[in-house]
Design an enzyme around this catalytic site. Sequence first.
Site, PDB file in Angstrom:
ATOM      1  N   ASP A   1       0.845  -1.207   0.000  1.00  0.00           N
ATOM      2  CA  ASP A   1       0.000   0.000   0.000  1.00  0.00           C
ATOM      3  C   ASP A   1       0.881   1.259   0.000  1.00  0.00           C
ATOM      4  O   ASP A   1       0.582   2.237  -0.686  1.00  0.00           O
ATOM      5  CB  ASP A   1      -0.914  -0.004   1.230  1.00  0.00           C
ATOM      6  CG  ASP A   1      -1.677  -1.313   1.365  1.00  0.00           C
ATOM      7  OD1 ASP A   1      -2.511  -1.591   0.511  1.00  0.00           O
ATOM      8  OD2 ASP A   1      -1.398  -2.073   2.312  1.00  0.00           O
TER       9      ASP A   1
ATOM     10  N   HIS B   1      -4.869  -3.216   6.450  1.00  0.00           N
ATOM     11  CA  HIS B   1      -4.670  -3.445   5.012  1.00  0.00           C
ATOM     12  C   HIS B   1      -6.044  -3.791   4.429  1.00  0.00           C
ATOM     13  O   HIS B   1      -6.393  -4.959   4.244  1.00  0.00           O
ATOM     14  CB  HIS B   1      -3.679  -4.587   4.795  1.00  0.00           C
ATOM     15  CG  HIS B   1      -3.574  -5.006   3.356  1.00  0.00           C
ATOM     16  ND1 HIS B   1      -3.131  -4.167   2.358  1.00  0.00           N
ATOM     17  CD2 HIS B   1      -3.875  -6.177   2.730  1.00  0.00           C
ATOM     18  CE1 HIS B   1      -3.156  -4.795   1.201  1.00  0.00           C
ATOM     19  NE2 HIS B   1      -3.622  -6.018   1.395  1.00  0.00           N
TER      20      HIS B   1
HETATM   21  P1  NAD Z   1      -2.826 -18.376  -4.201  1.00  0.00           P
HETATM   22  O1  NAD Z   1      -4.168 -19.004  -4.051  1.00  0.00           O
HETATM   23  O2  NAD Z   1      -2.226 -18.245  -5.550  1.00  0.00           O
HETATM   24  O3  NAD Z   1      -1.776 -19.179  -3.315  1.00  0.00           O
HETATM   25  C1  NAD Z   1      -2.020 -19.508  -2.000  1.00  0.00           C
HETATM   26  C2  NAD Z   1      -1.285 -20.784  -1.730  1.00  0.00           C
HETATM   27  O4  NAD Z   1      -1.435 -21.069  -0.344  1.00  0.00           O
HETATM   28  C3  NAD Z   1      -1.848 -21.984  -2.488  1.00  0.00           C
HETATM   29  O5  NAD Z   1      -0.787 -22.629  -3.184  1.00  0.00           O
HETATM   30  C4  NAD Z   1      -2.444 -22.872  -1.402  1.00  0.00           C
HETATM   31  O6  NAD Z   1      -2.310 -24.252  -1.678  1.00  0.00           O
HETATM   32  C5  NAD Z   1      -1.601 -22.452  -0.197  1.00  0.00           C
HETATM   33  N1  NAD Z   1      -2.238 -22.675   1.096  1.00  0.00           N
HETATM   34  C6  NAD Z   1      -3.537 -22.557   1.435  1.00  0.00           C
HETATM   35  N2  NAD Z   1      -3.720 -22.862   2.729  1.00  0.00           N
HETATM   36  C7  NAD Z   1      -2.512 -23.148   3.224  1.00  0.00           C
HETATM   37  C8  NAD Z   1      -2.046 -23.558   4.490  1.00  0.00           C
HETATM   38  N3  NAD Z   1      -2.890 -23.734   5.507  1.00  0.00           N
HETATM   39  N4  NAD Z   1      -0.734 -23.783   4.670  1.00  0.00           N
HETATM   40  C9  NAD Z   1       0.137 -23.632   3.638  1.00  0.00           C
HETATM   41  N5  NAD Z   1      -0.252 -23.273   2.389  1.00  0.00           N
HETATM   42  C10 NAD Z   1      -1.551 -23.021   2.195  1.00  0.00           C
HETATM   43  O7  NAD Z   1      -2.896 -16.972  -3.444  1.00  0.00           O
HETATM   44  P2  NAD Z   1      -1.870 -15.749  -3.564  1.00  0.00           P
HETATM   45  O8  NAD Z   1      -2.295 -14.897  -4.693  1.00  0.00           O
HETATM   46  O9  NAD Z   1      -0.479 -16.245  -3.503  1.00  0.00           O
HETATM   47  O10 NAD Z   1      -2.246 -14.916  -2.240  1.00  0.00           O
HETATM   48  C11 NAD Z   1      -1.993 -15.442  -0.961  1.00  0.00           C
HETATM   49  C12 NAD Z   1      -2.591 -14.539   0.096  1.00  0.00           C
HETATM   50  O11 NAD Z   1      -1.936 -13.265   0.103  1.00  0.00           O
HETATM   51  C13 NAD Z   1      -4.074 -14.219  -0.110  1.00  0.00           C
HETATM   52  O12 NAD Z   1      -4.739 -14.270   1.143  1.00  0.00           O
HETATM   53  C14 NAD Z   1      -4.057 -12.790  -0.641  1.00  0.00           C
HETATM   54  O13 NAD Z   1      -5.265 -12.119  -0.397  1.00  0.00           O
HETATM   55  C15 NAD Z   1      -2.904 -12.226   0.165  1.00  0.00           C
HETATM   56  N6  NAD Z   1      -2.324 -10.991  -0.342  1.00  0.00           N
HETATM   57  C16 NAD Z   1      -1.944 -10.041   0.576  1.00  0.00           C
HETATM   58  C17 NAD Z   1      -1.349  -8.866   0.168  1.00  0.00           C
HETATM   59  C18 NAD Z   1      -0.934  -7.817   1.163  1.00  0.00           C
HETATM   60  O14 NAD Z   1      -0.558  -6.704   0.719  1.00  0.00           O
HETATM   61  N7  NAD Z   1      -0.976  -8.034   2.459  1.00  0.00           N
HETATM   62  C19 NAD Z   1      -1.138  -8.640  -1.200  1.00  0.00           C
HETATM   63  C20 NAD Z   1      -1.522  -9.605  -2.115  1.00  0.00           C
HETATM   64  C21 NAD Z   1      -2.126 -10.789  -1.675  1.00  0.00           C
HETATM   65  C1  LMR Z   2      -3.850  -6.475  -2.491  1.00  0.00           C
HETATM   66  O1  LMR Z   2      -3.879  -5.448  -1.816  1.00  0.00           O
HETATM   67  O2  LMR Z   2      -3.569  -6.469  -3.710  1.00  0.00           O
HETATM   68  C2  LMR Z   2      -4.133  -7.802  -1.817  1.00  0.00           C
HETATM   69  O3  LMR Z   2      -4.445  -7.624  -0.471  1.00  0.00           O
HETATM   70  C3  LMR Z   2      -5.139  -8.620  -2.524  1.00  0.00           C
HETATM   71  C4  LMR Z   2      -6.535  -8.085  -2.331  1.00  0.00           C
HETATM   72  O4  LMR Z   2      -7.433  -8.879  -1.987  1.00  0.00           O
HETATM   73  O5  LMR Z   2      -6.736  -6.899  -2.526  1.00  0.00           O
END
Ligand code: NAD
Ligand code: LMR
Length: 328
Positions: free
Chosen positions: A159, A187
Site C-alpha cells: 500500500d 490493510h
Molecule cells: P494463491 O491461491 O495463488 O496461493 C495460495 C497458496 O497457499 C496456495 O498454493 C495454497 O495451496 C496455499 N495454502 C492454502 N492454505 C494453506 C495452508 N494452511 N498452509 C500452507 N499453504 C496453504 O494466493 P496468492 O495470490 O499467492 O495470495 C496469498 C494470500 O496473500 C491471499 O490471502 C491474498 O489475499 C494475500 N495478499 C496479501 C497482500 C498484502 O498486501 N498483504 C497482497 C496480495 C495478496
Molecule cells: C492487495 O492489496 O492487492 C491484496 O491484499 C489482494 C486483495 O485482496 O486486494
Amino acid sequence: MNPPITVSITGAAGQIGYALLFRIASGAMFGPDQPVNLRLIEIEPGMKALQGVIMELDDCAFPLLNDIVATSDLDEGFKGANWALLVGSVPRKAGMERADLLNINGQIFTGQGKAIAANAADDVRVLVVGNPCNTNALIAMNNAEGVPNDRFFAMTRLDENRAKSQLAAKAGVHNRDVSNMCIWGNHSATQYPDFTNAKINGQPVSEVITDSGWLQGEFISTVQQRGAAIIAARGASSAASAANGVVDTVRSLTTPTAAGDWTSVAVCSDGSYGIDAGLIASMPIRVDAEGRWDIVPGVELDEFSRAKVDASVQELRDEREAVVSLLG
Ligand code: NAD
Ligand code: LMR
C-alpha cells in the site's frame, strides 16, 4: 560468507510464492553475501506444483541458495526459522472485501502460530501476508506462546508503494523523491494513506500537489481500492507487486531507516496514537543501526487524518471481535 538464514514460506506454490522465492534466492531480500535456506510449506494438494517450483529453483543454480525443504508438516516447515513469511491462504475474488476471508483463513493462523512457537529459531520474525493480514497476524501472535509480540508484522508496504507511485505520478516526479509515506491502520479499504505527513523532495506533499480535493478524495480511494482494481483487471489478486512488497518489508526491517524517514508495516500497537494496545495496526516505523524497530513518535495527525485513522482502527476492533475464539 555469513551462515545461512532460514526462511519458512507458507503457500509457497501459490501466485505470490512463485514471484517471491526467486527473489529471496537471488539475494534481493537479504543481500548479496547472505546464503538462505528455504523451508517451503504447502497443503497436500499444492505439493505437486511445489515440486515443479523447486525444479525451477534448482534450474537457476542460485549461488546463495543453500538448502530447500518442501513439506506440508508445520513442525518440519518452521524448524529453525529466522523468518516466517505467512503467505498461504485463500485470496479474495471480485466482489469480496478482505474481511470476508476471515472465516476461511483465520483458522490457518492458530496452528501456524503454535508451530512457530514450538519450532522456530529464538530470533524468529513473522510477516503475515495472507488476508486479512492484520487480523491473521493477531491470531498467529496470540497463539505463539513465548514469542515476543514485537516479532509479528503484517504487510502494508504494498500500500505504501502504491501510494508513493500515485503521488509521484501526480507531481511528475520519481517514486524515489517521495518519502515519509505512512499507511495507517488496516490493510483494507479503510486504510489511510497519510499524504499530510508525506514529502516530495523534502517538501510537504500539499505544497507540491495543491489539488487538495484530489489528495483527500481520488488519491485515498485509489490506494484503498488498488487491490480490487487489480483483481478486476487481472482476474487474480496482485502477486508480483505483493512479492515485491514482502522483499521491501523484510529489507526495511533488517536495514537502518534513512534519517528522518519511516516505513509502513503493521505491528502490535503499544497504545501509540490512540490505537488500542494489542491490535496489529500499520504505523510509521523506523529501524536503528542495531536492527531494532520502534514506532516513530510525534507524527502529527490533523482532524481529517485522525478521523481516517480512527475508522480503520474501529474496523480492526471489529475484526478482532469476530475472531475472539481463535485468540487462545
Ligand atoms: P494463491 O491461491 O495463488 O496461493 C495460495 C497458496 O497457499 C496456495 O498454493 C495454497 O495451496 C496455499 N495454502 C492454502 N492454505 C494453506 C495452508 N494452511 N498452509 C500452507 N499453504 C496453504 O494466493 P496468492 O495470490 O499467492 O495470495 C496469498 C494470500 O496473500 C491471499 O490471502 C491474498 O489475499 C494475500 N495478499 C496479501 C497482500 C498484502 O498486501 N498483504 C497482497 C496480495 C495478496
Ligand atoms: C492487495 O492489496 O492487492 C491484496 O491484499 C489482494 C486483495 O485482496 O486486494
